[in-house]
Design an enzyme around this catalytic site. Sequence first.
Site, PDB file in Angstrom:
ATOM      1  N   GLU A  17      72.704   5.253 -23.970  1.00 24.78           N
ATOM      2  CA  GLU A  17      73.765   6.096 -23.412  1.00 24.78           C
ATOM      3  C   GLU A  17      75.153   5.680 -23.866  1.00 24.78           C
ATOM      4  OE1 GLU A  17      70.208   6.867 -20.994  1.00 24.78           O
ATOM      5  OE2 GLU A  17      71.170   5.038 -21.708  1.00 24.78           O
TER       6      GLU A  17
ATOM      7  N   HIS B 105      67.379   6.717  -9.333  1.00 28.30           N
ATOM      8  CA  HIS B 105      67.395   8.099  -9.807  1.00 28.30           C
ATOM      9  C   HIS B 105      67.976   9.058  -8.768  1.00 28.30           C
ATOM     10  CE1 HIS B 105      64.625   6.239 -12.630  1.00 28.30           C
ATOM     11  NE2 HIS B 105      64.743   7.293 -13.417  1.00 28.30           N
TER      12      HIS B 105
END
Length: 418
Positions: free
Chosen positions: A151, A220
């Site tokens: 990322e 998450h």
Amino acid sequence: MATIFQGLGGAGAAAAAALTKSFNSKKLLLPSSRRSLAERKASSLLVVRSDGSVNLNLGSSNGRARRVDQLITNAVATKADTSSASSASKPGHELLLFEALREGLEEEMDRDPHVCVMGEDVGHLGGSYKVSEGLAEKYGDLRVLDTPIAENSFTGMGIGAAVTGLRPIVEGMNMGFLLLAFNQISNICGMIHYTSGGQFHVPIVIRGPGGVGRQLGAEHSQRLESYFQSIPGIQMVACSTPYNAKGLMKAAIRSENPVILFEHVLLYNLKERIPDEEYICNLEEAEMVRPGEHVTILTYSRMRYHAMQAAKTLVNKGYDPEVIDIRSLKPFDLHMIGNSVKKTHRVLIVEECMRAGGIGASLIAAITENFHDYLDAPVVCLSSQDVPTPYAGTLEEWTIVQPAQIVRAVEQLCQKLQ
């Protein structure tokens, strides 16, 4: 763009040259086309309509472009439309929220050859929630670029591409993963326009799923609005319906500023009829979901639907709540918020973000500073519990705001009306 591939040697230079050539090609200026839902890949989906009805999917306008400040009435309908004939006769076409995001993205890629997509599995797999499905086949691997699981690297590459003239959309497979790119977003993306003396613009969109899902675990279930709101130079918006998802996506892509688009993982299967005509939403405007007189409920994303569920109960109890989806998380639409406060004199904020340093805390500060004299009671904020989101479903529900809590809070705020 060549600078992005500089470290890759001769092969990198060739790739950069091919990419630059592809973006300048007139052949990429394709006419706008819209595929029907039947032409998209069929899959079994649990479809939740924005009026609240649910079904298993197997497989107020004047007729012109709708103004961005008008409310799509069926997004918060009080009655489910069970007549398929009635639905079919309405103008426009029905899309799920993730399909609306894809349609907006596809229209902008047709309109502007500088628009590109990058992220993990965004290419031939179509993204983790199928937002970019089919785009790699249509536009090629250079405009829909699959990246490694890195990322920090591909977000930085997207920022560099934006500085050199492209309009990248960077997808985080999960918003929580973008914490790995926080340095790129905060120190580069938000500040380079200022630190360069206005020489560079960063027209980038950073988007992805977030929020508390269905037993996705703590890592998450992140809500990163509070993390990013303090970064100078960044705009933040949160979509909540297929209509505003498409409109905000298109507006974010066209913006010269870096925009973070928050999408809730549980709203992707919302279905709504949206116009056939092109439209965009204002990145800095809130949406009046339900006008009222007794109390202002400010909310966004998934909590919009919890607020509307509570509103039905409150109406039956004699209250008249006004519900506003703030949509623009930075900056706030203080014009609409202020007018509502001046009318109702009471404010309840409902958010899924954490209470400490969250969007609600910033809203309280803004309302208190600007509209204190119009308040008849202190601003109340309902936020998620300040704990990691549990995996167990029952505990997970306890950590976020539920409609019954909204009802009780409004009753306490409006007790003088009894």
